[in-house]
Design a protein around this motif. Sequence first.
Motif, PDB file in Angstrom:
ATOM      1  N   THR A 267       0.618  -1.650   0.384  1.00 20.83           N
ATOM      2  CA  THR A 267       0.068   0.149  -0.089  1.00 20.83           C
ATOM      3  C   THR A 267       0.808   1.196   0.000  1.00 20.83           C
ATOM      4  OG1 THR A 267      -0.035   0.215   2.815  1.00 20.83           O
ATOM      5  CG2 THR A 267      -1.698  -1.265   1.430  1.00 20.83           C
TER       6      THR A 267
ATOM      7  N   ILE B  15      -2.745   1.853  -3.825  1.00 22.02           N
ATOM      8  CA  ILE B  15      -1.568   0.696  -3.613  1.00 22.02           C
ATOM      9  C   ILE B  15      -0.534   0.699  -4.814  1.00 22.02           C
ATOM     10  CG2 ILE B  15      -2.229  -2.040  -5.185  1.00 22.02           C
ATOM     11  CD1 ILE B  15      -4.401  -1.865  -2.936  1.00 22.02           C
TER      12      ILE B  15
ATOM     13  N   ASN C 223      -4.800   5.502   0.533  1.00 28.59           N
ATOM     14  CA  ASN C 223      -5.619   4.124   0.618  1.00 28.59           C
ATOM     15  C   ASN C 223      -5.286   3.810  -0.911  1.00 28.59           C
ATOM     16  OD1 ASN C 223      -6.855   4.485   2.579  1.00 28.59           O
ATOM     17  ND2 ASN C 223      -8.275   5.986   2.372  1.00 28.59           N
TER      18      ASN C 223
END
Length: 221
Positions: free
Chosen positions: A134, A140, A138
């Motif tokens: 991560t 990736i 929030n």
Amino acid sequence: MTKSPQLIQIWTLWCLFIFGAVVCVCSPPEISPSFSSSFKFETDDGSDPYRGEIFFDFDNVRSLEIIHFPTGDEYDLADCGNNGSEAYYLPDDVDGEYCHVFCAGGKWCDDGSSCNCGLISLWSTLANSTLNGTCGENGISYVNEIDGVYGSDVSVEYCIRGDIPLYIIEESPFGCFRMDFSNFLPGIPDKKVFDLPSYCKCTPDEKRQLKPKRRKSPWRR
């Protein structure tokens, strides 16, 4: 004991759901090569970070970068499609409107030879990247280790939330840069964004004092 058809069906759907979720998380998303966005750009060479806007029309091979400085905005245009033009202009320069056209109609203004104008998608290596955990808010992280670029190894990290990029970091033996995105809008920008000001002319005046650009954009060939 024989499992009921209903139980088998539930188990099958659950496996498909889990497998689909894994594929969804591990596979890099597709980011629109054409977009508009605000950005912050910084490097490790000791220079000050700066902010601006970027407009990318990959279908028509053109981009416009606007950099905000206390002395006024700097515009860097590459229109490599039908017009084949490159220009650098300062609408609010302290010395008045300034524009230097490097290339027009597919020819260099200085000697009339063919332009080598071109663009590289900011997401060109994303498809071959691997999941790296991560990142950001929030997001990736996906990383691509590229061997032998410019004779050396290059590492590119993409931080993405859904299909919206948060930042890119590129590291190589030549240095490191980070580009953060905000207000990212996928799709081709309004074509009027790429119109040159009327005071920009292709004039091969070698005596003209060319005001140096702050840097070469990483998406320009």
